[in-house]
Scaffold this motif. Structure first.
Motif, PDB file in Angstrom:
ATOM      1  N   ASP A   3      -3.721  -4.239 -30.238  1.00 48.52           N
ATOM      2  CA  ASP A   3      -2.459  -3.521 -30.125  1.00 48.52           C
ATOM      3  C   ASP A   3      -2.265  -3.128 -28.662  1.00 48.52           C
ATOM      4  O   ASP A   3      -3.071  -2.409 -28.087  1.00 48.52           O
ATOM      5  N   GLU A   4      -1.187  -3.586 -28.036  1.00 49.21           N
ATOM      6  CA  GLU A   4      -0.975  -3.323 -26.619  1.00 49.21           C
ATOM      7  C   GLU A   4      -0.387  -1.944 -26.360  1.00 49.21           C
ATOM      8  O   GLU A   4      -0.180  -1.554 -25.225  1.00 49.21           O
ATOM      9  N   THR A   5      -0.058  -1.204 -27.414  1.00 51.91           N
ATOM     10  CA  THR A   5       0.457   0.154 -27.229  1.00 51.91           C
ATOM     11  C   THR A   5      -0.437   1.109 -27.994  1.00 51.91           C
ATOM     12  O   THR A   5      -0.098   1.614 -29.050  1.00 51.91           O
ATOM     13  N   PRO A   6      -1.635   1.369 -27.464  1.00 55.84           N
ATOM     14  CA  PRO A   6      -2.646   2.088 -28.225  1.00 55.84           C
ATOM     15  C   PRO A   6      -2.308   3.530 -28.495  1.00 55.84           C
ATOM     16  O   PRO A   6      -2.917   4.147 -29.354  1.00 55.84           O
ATOM     17  N   ASN A   7      -1.371   4.121 -27.786  1.00 54.53           N
ATOM     18  CA  ASN A   7      -1.127   5.539 -27.945  1.00 54.53           C
ATOM     19  C   ASN A   7      -0.046   5.868 -28.965  1.00 54.53           C
ATOM     20  O   ASN A   7       0.236   7.023 -29.226  1.00 54.53           O
ATOM     21  N   ARG A   8       0.614   4.847 -29.509  1.00 51.90           N
ATOM     22  CA  ARG A   8       1.585   5.162 -30.548  1.00 51.90           C
ATOM     23  C   ARG A   8       0.859   5.386 -31.873  1.00 51.90           C
ATOM     24  O   ARG A   8      -0.302   5.014 -32.038  1.00 51.90           O
ATOM     25  N   ALA A   9       1.550   6.020 -32.819  1.00 51.13           N
ATOM     26  CA  ALA A   9       0.928   6.299 -34.113  1.00 51.13           C
ATOM     27  C   ALA A   9       0.478   4.993 -34.757  1.00 51.13           C
ATOM     28  O   ALA A   9       1.212   4.010 -34.776  1.00 51.13           O
ATOM     29  N   HIS A  10      -0.719   4.978 -35.255  1.00 54.07           N
ATOM     30  CA  HIS A  10      -1.261   3.759 -35.840  1.00 54.07           C
ATOM     31  C   HIS A  10      -0.803   3.633 -37.286  1.00 54.07           C
ATOM     32  O   HIS A  10      -0.766   4.621 -38.017  1.00 54.07           O
ATOM     33  N   PRO A  11      -0.446   2.417 -37.745  1.00 50.09           N
ATOM     34  CA  PRO A  11       0.110   2.279 -39.090  1.00 50.09           C
ATOM     35  C   PRO A  11      -0.915   2.431 -40.204  1.00 50.09           C
ATOM     36  O   PRO A  11      -0.543   2.579 -41.356  1.00 50.09           O
ATOM     37  N   ALA A  12      -2.189   2.371 -39.898  1.00 51.66           N
ATOM     38  CA  ALA A  12      -3.208   2.455 -40.943  1.00 51.66           C
ATOM     39  C   ALA A  12      -4.015   3.732 -40.781  1.00 51.66           C
ATOM     40  O   ALA A  12      -4.019   4.362 -39.735  1.00 51.66           O
ATOM     41  N   ASP A  13      -4.709   4.120 -41.859  1.00 52.53           N
ATOM     42  CA  ASP A  13      -5.606   5.271 -41.789  1.00 52.53           C
ATOM     43  C   ASP A  13      -7.050   4.840 -41.597  1.00 52.53           C
ATOM     44  O   ASP A  13      -7.930   5.676 -41.434  1.00 52.53           O
ATOM     45  N   ARG A  14      -7.295   3.535 -41.640  1.00 50.47           N
ATOM     46  CA  ARG A  14      -8.650   3.019 -41.497  1.00 50.47           C
ATOM     47  C   ARG A  14      -8.600   1.680 -40.788  1.00 50.47           C
ATOM     48  O   ARG A  14      -7.682   0.885 -40.999  1.00 50.47           O
ATOM     49  N   ILE A  15      -9.574   1.436 -39.931  1.00 53.57           N
ATOM     50  CA  ILE A  15      -9.673   0.171 -39.205  1.00 53.57           C
ATOM     51  C   ILE A  15     -11.051  -0.414 -39.453  1.00 53.57           C
ATOM     52  O   ILE A  15     -12.063   0.274 -39.277  1.00 53.57           O
ATOM     53  N   GLU A  16     -11.100  -1.658 -39.894  1.00 54.75           N
ATOM     54  CA  GLU A  16     -12.349  -2.415 -40.024  1.00 54.75           C
ATOM     55  C   GLU A  16     -12.099  -3.763 -39.360  1.00 54.75           C
ATOM     56  O   GLU A  16     -11.305  -4.568 -39.859  1.00 54.75           O
TER      57      GLU A  16
END
Length: 587
Positions: A3-16
């Motif tokens: 994701d090139e815009t790391p500071n915006r709200a992330h769409p998921a609650d978990r990342i794997e």
């Protein structure tokens, strides 16, 4: 893709996700593809560049003001090393910390003085001192060293790091941050290099809710074993990977979801800590046939497995059961009295026990029968069992125990916070009974939380790290590798469990689950927590003095006492490193 815009709200609650050294990102097997913030991708590259095995921290986004708990774990894939990114969004910071307190606890863990912190964060020395005092209160610490140890043990380290000169901080996280985005090509395997696929151990780890500190010890013990086995060449040329999944210790849905993710990932075996709903995980593993190596220390789980051993032939319990605890308490009280080391003020013994887990059985009924034979009256108090008149919390239980004035009281709970609440109220009321705790003092957080109030407490565990040469070598290796103390139970057990599994894999085809189970059933292994041989009907280890009298086959029910801030093994005599001392509140 990152994701090139790391500071915006992330769409998921978990990342794997899996990140390779070139920055390419792929979803973990069985997981959906979600964007991975560029900053986490670069940190994963930094971990690979620095050849680190694992780092845990709290990632704070700058614009969205969100906090994520992150684990970066090095794995060996067929085409070379990669980094697993395991992250989940936090609703709030642990212990009710504020972002500023997280900054300060990170710098304390890095060894910074109050003056260093004040200069680095541009705060007054008085403000920093106030923050440190508040941190000690929130973390239950009595000094700065305990604050730093808790921060490191529970991954309470903030990224971005709170000072600009990150290279000056003696933290693994600082090394990785200094190398983020860098690619190391020397020594990495190219996709064209033929290599056998690694063997993956899935690990269900309590990383949320109660016992999170113990979960970190479990993770580090297993990581140390994996690292050492890989340094020896792996298993017949195949390296080992550890795939941890964080689970809430009390939440059935969390446990189900964690196990499902591991099964979808195609792991060759699952290891598990202790969970309230362990029978759910055991049953699911029986359906899949996958080796399931757990440490619930439960007589109930052994009975469940023994009722259909063929279905659950891959299930093994790596410690003797909890039903040994209360009889062990009575035996030890009797031995102290007989040896003249303790003069009880009454014939009354009391067991104060947790009642919120159905699989727990501390062996109260056999303890009462044993007590009658030795002239004891064994009473019980069950905490929060819903019955009228029963105490609703551990502070109330301490009030009741002080009122009844037993000669000795056993605290039958696996959780540090229960013991801390009981001891604070019990000592405040001037009680003079011996305190014999169950398991929780094995967790480093225990002494941090209780401080001087821990001195003199006797405690027992059905699986404890011995004080002999084997145990001492493990403690030194763990301390040197991670910079913290391992505790006296689950770090060692987790290390041993990987070694036992590796032996079984070395003698069978790891993809043949039945063959692996057969080799595990033949286990004769001397680990840092004692011997392992799975000869009970429910696939559990033998207990010395309960199911076997052979110390070469059975694990000892170890009894320690906290003396001068150290855990001193005082029983059984053949393994003892010291003798009982009268606790300060009884003198």
């Amino acid at each position: 893709m990152a994701d090139e815009t790391p500071n915006r709200a992330h769409p998921a609650d978990r990342i794997e996700a899996i990140v390779r050294s070139d920055g390419s990102v792929a979803p973990a097997l069985g997981e959906p593809l979600v964007p991975v913030p560029a900053e986490l991708v670069e940190l994963a590259q930094g971990l690979l560049y620095e050849r680190c095995l694992h780092v845990g921290f709290v990632w704070s986004t700058s614009l969205a003001r969100e906090h994520w708990q992150v684990d970066l774990i090095r794995e060996m894939l067929p085409d070379g090393p990669a980094c697993r990114v395991h992250a989940w969004r936090l609703r709030e910071l642990a212990y009710g910390l504020s972002p500023r307190e997280l900054d300060i606890v990170t710098l304390i863990a890095a060894g910074c003085s109050n003056r260093d912190i004040a200069e680095g964060l541009v705060l007054s020395l008085r403000t920093v001192t106030t923050h440190v005092t508040n941190l000690m209160r929130k973390l239950g610490a009595t000094n700065r060293a305990q604050v730093g140890a808790t921060a490191y043990n529970q991954s309470l380290l903030r990224f971005p790091l709170p000072v600009e000169d990150i290279g000056a901080l003696p933290l693994t996280l600082a090394r990785i941050a200094a190398s983020k985005g860098r690619r190391r090509d020397d020594g990495l395997l190219s996709p064209r290099t033929p290599v056998q696929s690694p063997l993956t151990i899935g690990a269900l780890i309590p990383r949320a809710g109660r016992a999170a500190d113990d979960g970190n010890a479990m993770l580090r013990g297993a990581l140390l074993a994996v690292e050492q086995i890989n340094a020896r060449g792996g298993i017949r040329g195949r390296s080992l990977n550890l795939l941890p999944v964080g689970v809430d210790i009390d939440d059935e849905r969390s446990l189900r979801g964690g196990l499902d993710r591991l099964i979808r990932r195609g792991v060759e075996a699952v290891t598990s800590g202790y969970f309230a709903h362990q029978l759910v995980a055991i049953d699911r593993s029986g359906v899949e046939g996958i080796p399931f190596l757990h440490s619930s220390a439960s007589a109930a789980t052994e009975r469940f497995v023994s009722a259909d051993r063929d279905r659950y032939r891959g299930v093994f319990q790596f410690c003797p059961p909890d039903a040994d605890y209360a009889p062990g308490f009575v035996k030890h009280a009797t031995d102290l009295r007989a040896a003249g080391l303790w003069r009880p003020g009454s014939p009354r013994l009391m067991v104060v026990q947790q009642s919120d887990w159905a699989i727990v059985d501390f062996g109260v009924l056999p303890a009462q029968r044993l007590g009658e034979r030795h002239g004891w009256e064994v009473e019980t108090v069950s905490v929060a069992d819903g019955r009228t008149g029963s105490p609703s919390n551990w502070s109330d239980a301490a009030v009741e125990a002080a009122r009844r004035r037993p000669a000795a009281v056993m605290l039958a709970s696996y959780f540090v916070e229960d013991h801390a609440a009981f001891m604070a109220e019990f000592l405040r009321r001037g009680a003079d009974a011996l305190v014999h705790a169950v398991y929780a003092p094995s967790i480093p957080e225990f002494k941090h939380r209780l401080g001087d109030g821990a001195e003199g407490i006797i405690w027992a565990t059905t699986t404890g790290t011995y004080s002999d040469r084997v145990g001492a070598r493990f403690v030194e290796q763990y301390r040197r590798r991670f910079g913290v103390e391992p505790g006296r139970s689950h770090a060692g057990l987790s290390f041993d469990r990987v070694e036992v599994l590796a032996q079984a894999w070395g003698q069978s085809d790891p993809s043949d689950f039945d063959a692996v189970a057969a080799r595990l059933l033949e286990t004769r292994h001397r680990g840092v927590n004692g011997p392992y041989s799975f000869e009970t009907p429910g696939g559990g280890t033998l207990g010395l003095g309960s199911t076997s009298e052979d110390p070469s086959l059975a694990q000892a029910h170890t009894v320690f006492q906290i003396q001068d801030g150290q855990d001193v093994l005082i029983h059984p005599r053949i393994y003892a490193a010291g003798r009982f001392r009268a606790p300060p509140w009884t003198r």
